[in-house]
Design a protein around this motif. Structure first.
Motif, PDB file in Angstrom:
ATOM      1  N   VAL A 196      -2.799  -9.539  13.800  1.00  8.13           N
ATOM      2  CA  VAL A 196      -3.413  -8.769  12.719  1.00  8.13           C
ATOM      3  C   VAL A 196      -3.163  -7.276  12.916  1.00  8.13           C
ATOM      4  O   VAL A 196      -2.887  -6.550  11.952  1.00  8.13           O
ATOM      5  CB  VAL A 196      -4.921  -9.075  12.622  1.00  8.13           C
ATOM      6  CG1 VAL A 196      -5.627  -8.090  11.692  1.00  8.13           C
ATOM      7  CG2 VAL A 196      -5.147 -10.503  12.125  1.00  8.13           C
ATOM      8  N   ALA A 197      -3.239  -6.815  14.168  1.00  8.00           N
ATOM      9  CA  ALA A 197      -2.978  -5.399  14.435  1.00  8.00           C
ATOM     10  C   ALA A 197      -1.551  -5.019  14.022  1.00  8.00           C
ATOM     11  O   ALA A 197      -1.325  -3.965  13.416  1.00  8.00           O
ATOM     12  CB  ALA A 197      -3.207  -5.091  15.912  1.00  8.00           C
ATOM     13  N   ALA A 198      -0.580  -5.885  14.340  1.00 12.31           N
ATOM     14  CA  ALA A 198       0.811  -5.614  13.957  1.00 12.31           C
ATOM     15  C   ALA A 198       0.973  -5.629  12.435  1.00 12.31           C
ATOM     16  O   ALA A 198       1.685  -4.794  11.868  1.00 12.31           O
ATOM     17  CB  ALA A 198       1.740  -6.639  14.601  1.00 12.31           C
ATOM     18  N   LEU A 199       0.309  -6.568  11.771  1.00  7.64           N
ATOM     19  CA  LEU A 199       0.387  -6.637  10.312  1.00  7.64           C
ATOM     20  C   LEU A 199      -0.229  -5.395   9.668  1.00  7.64           C
ATOM     21  O   LEU A 199       0.308  -4.864   8.691  1.00  7.64           O
ATOM     22  CB  LEU A 199      -0.318  -7.896   9.803  1.00  7.64           C
ATOM     23  CG  LEU A 199       0.362  -9.224  10.146  1.00  7.64           C
ATOM     24  CD1 LEU A 199      -0.537 -10.398   9.792  1.00  7.64           C
ATOM     25  CD2 LEU A 199       1.704  -9.355   9.432  1.00  7.64           C
ATOM     26  N   LYS A 200      -1.345  -4.935  10.229  1.00  4.81           N
ATOM     27  CA  LYS A 200      -1.985  -3.741   9.672  1.00  4.81           C
ATOM     28  C   LYS A 200      -1.119  -2.509   9.867  1.00  4.81           C
ATOM     29  O   LYS A 200      -1.050  -1.647   8.992  1.00  4.81           O
ATOM     30  CB  LYS A 200      -3.365  -3.548  10.305  1.00  4.81           C
ATOM     31  CG  LYS A 200      -4.406  -4.537   9.803  1.00  4.81           C
ATOM     32  CD  LYS A 200      -5.788  -4.249  10.366  1.00  4.81           C
ATOM     33  CE  LYS A 200      -6.833  -5.167   9.745  1.00  4.81           C
ATOM     34  NZ  LYS A 200      -8.190  -4.904  10.296  1.00  4.81           N
ATOM     35  N   ARG A 201      -0.458  -2.418  11.016  1.00  4.68           N
ATOM     36  CA  ARG A 201       0.482  -1.302  11.204  1.00  4.68           C
ATOM     37  C   ARG A 201       1.599  -1.382  10.168  1.00  4.68           C
ATOM     38  O   ARG A 201       2.021  -0.374   9.601  1.00  4.68           O
ATOM     39  CB  ARG A 201       1.072  -1.316  12.611  1.00  4.68           C
ATOM     40  CG  ARG A 201       0.134  -0.888  13.714  1.00  4.68           C
ATOM     41  CD  ARG A 201       0.881  -0.595  15.011  1.00  4.68           C
ATOM     42  NE  ARG A 201       1.651  -1.737  15.491  1.00  4.68           N
ATOM     43  CZ  ARG A 201       1.179  -2.672  16.311  1.00  4.68           C
ATOM     44  NH1 ARG A 201      -0.077  -2.621  16.735  1.00  4.68           N
ATOM     45  NH2 ARG A 201       1.959  -3.667  16.724  1.00  4.68           N
TER      46      ARG A 201
END
Length: 281
Positions: free
Chosen positions: A85-90
């Motif tokens: 999720v962190a990578a997707l949000k970035r």
């Protein structure tokens, strides 16, 4: 009468280190000299420089977004939803920056574009290998898309590898299956080198997730994916509008159908069940 102490003069900030034996550490890390000497215009029109640099900036954003989505896919394989999720949000912030790249080109008139269009020859963004990797990660697979890259063995090999690897959405569905949700075997065992097709059973899974707790980590994963999908849709539409404004309905560079092709692409949603499931919640 006593003398009052005078305030000490504010000391000047220290001068940064200016003398280096070779190139600066900044240059060594960023390679700015390489980046700023990659522009070789082929016409006398000053607008070509804007077009060329903007296109090169887009390629850099494609590269970092591919990195983020591959990071997310790897995390999903390891059941690490927070990292995914962190990578997707970035990538959402990076997609916003990518989409903003259309602004320097969005006001092009046909006359302005025609003044350097011939310099492109048969060149077209359709031929971008890094953009193709983005599309493959989104599940937009087709072996025919490797054909333009047969003359570049390294690029062709990278794309062929990406073609036969699970897409980002494939990894999401495999994770849902491992969590006990009813993803059909036909979806899990499908040929991942083919374009993903929507499934009623997958739609039912997302309907169930969205009908539950909104702060559930799988529901948050779904929303992160939806943010990505929305910005991909906006990218395609901004591309369509900029192209329509610059060249109308003429044949595109590289022999593509131009606006007609882009209109067809703009009608498609990635991660389709995340959109259709909302009608059933």
């Amino acid at each position: 009468m006593s003398h009052q102490a005078q305030p000490a003069e504010a000391s000047e900030p220290e001068t940064p280190h200016l003398d280096f034996a070779g190139t600066t550490p900044y240059e060594d890390y960023v390679q700015a000299d390489v980046l700023t000497h990659l522009q070789h215009t082929l016409s006398d029109d000053p607008g070509e420089m804007v077009f060329l640099v903007t296109t090169q900036v887009m390629e850099l954003w494609f590269t970092v977004i591919v990195h983020e989505w591959e990071t997310a896919a790897n995390a999903l394989r390891g059941d690490d939803i927070p990292v995914a999720v962190a990578a997707l949000k970035r990538s959402v912030r990076e997609l916003e920056a990518l989409n903003a790249s259309w602004r320097p080109l969005s006001q092009l008139t046909p006359a302005q574009f025609n003044s350097y269009r011939s310099a492109l020859g048969e060149g077209s963004g359709f031929q971008s290998a890094m953009y193709r990797r983005m599309e493959f990660l989104l599940g937009e697979k087709a072996a025919s898309m490797l054909v333009p890259h047969r003359g570049a063995p390294r690029v062709h090999a990278e794309l062929e590898k990406a073609l036969h690897e699970p897409s980002l959405y494939d990894e999401v569905l495999r994770l849902l299956a491992r969590r006990g949700y009813g993803i059909p075997r036909a979806v899990l065992e499908r040929d991942v080198s083919l374009r993903y097709e929507p499934s009623p059973e997958v739609e039912a899974v997302w309907t169930s997730l969205y009908s539950g707790k909104p702060d559930d980590e799988l529901a948050r994963l779904g929303e992160a994916l939806t943010d990505v999908a929305e910005l991909v849709w906006r990218w395609r539409n901004d591309h369509l509008v900029a192209t329509r404004r610059a060249m109308g309905a003429k044949t595109g560079t590289g022999g593509s159908a131009g606006v007609a092709w882009l209109e067809k692409r703009a009608q498609k949603n990635v991660f389709p069940e995340l959109w259709t499931a909302r009608s059933h919640v």
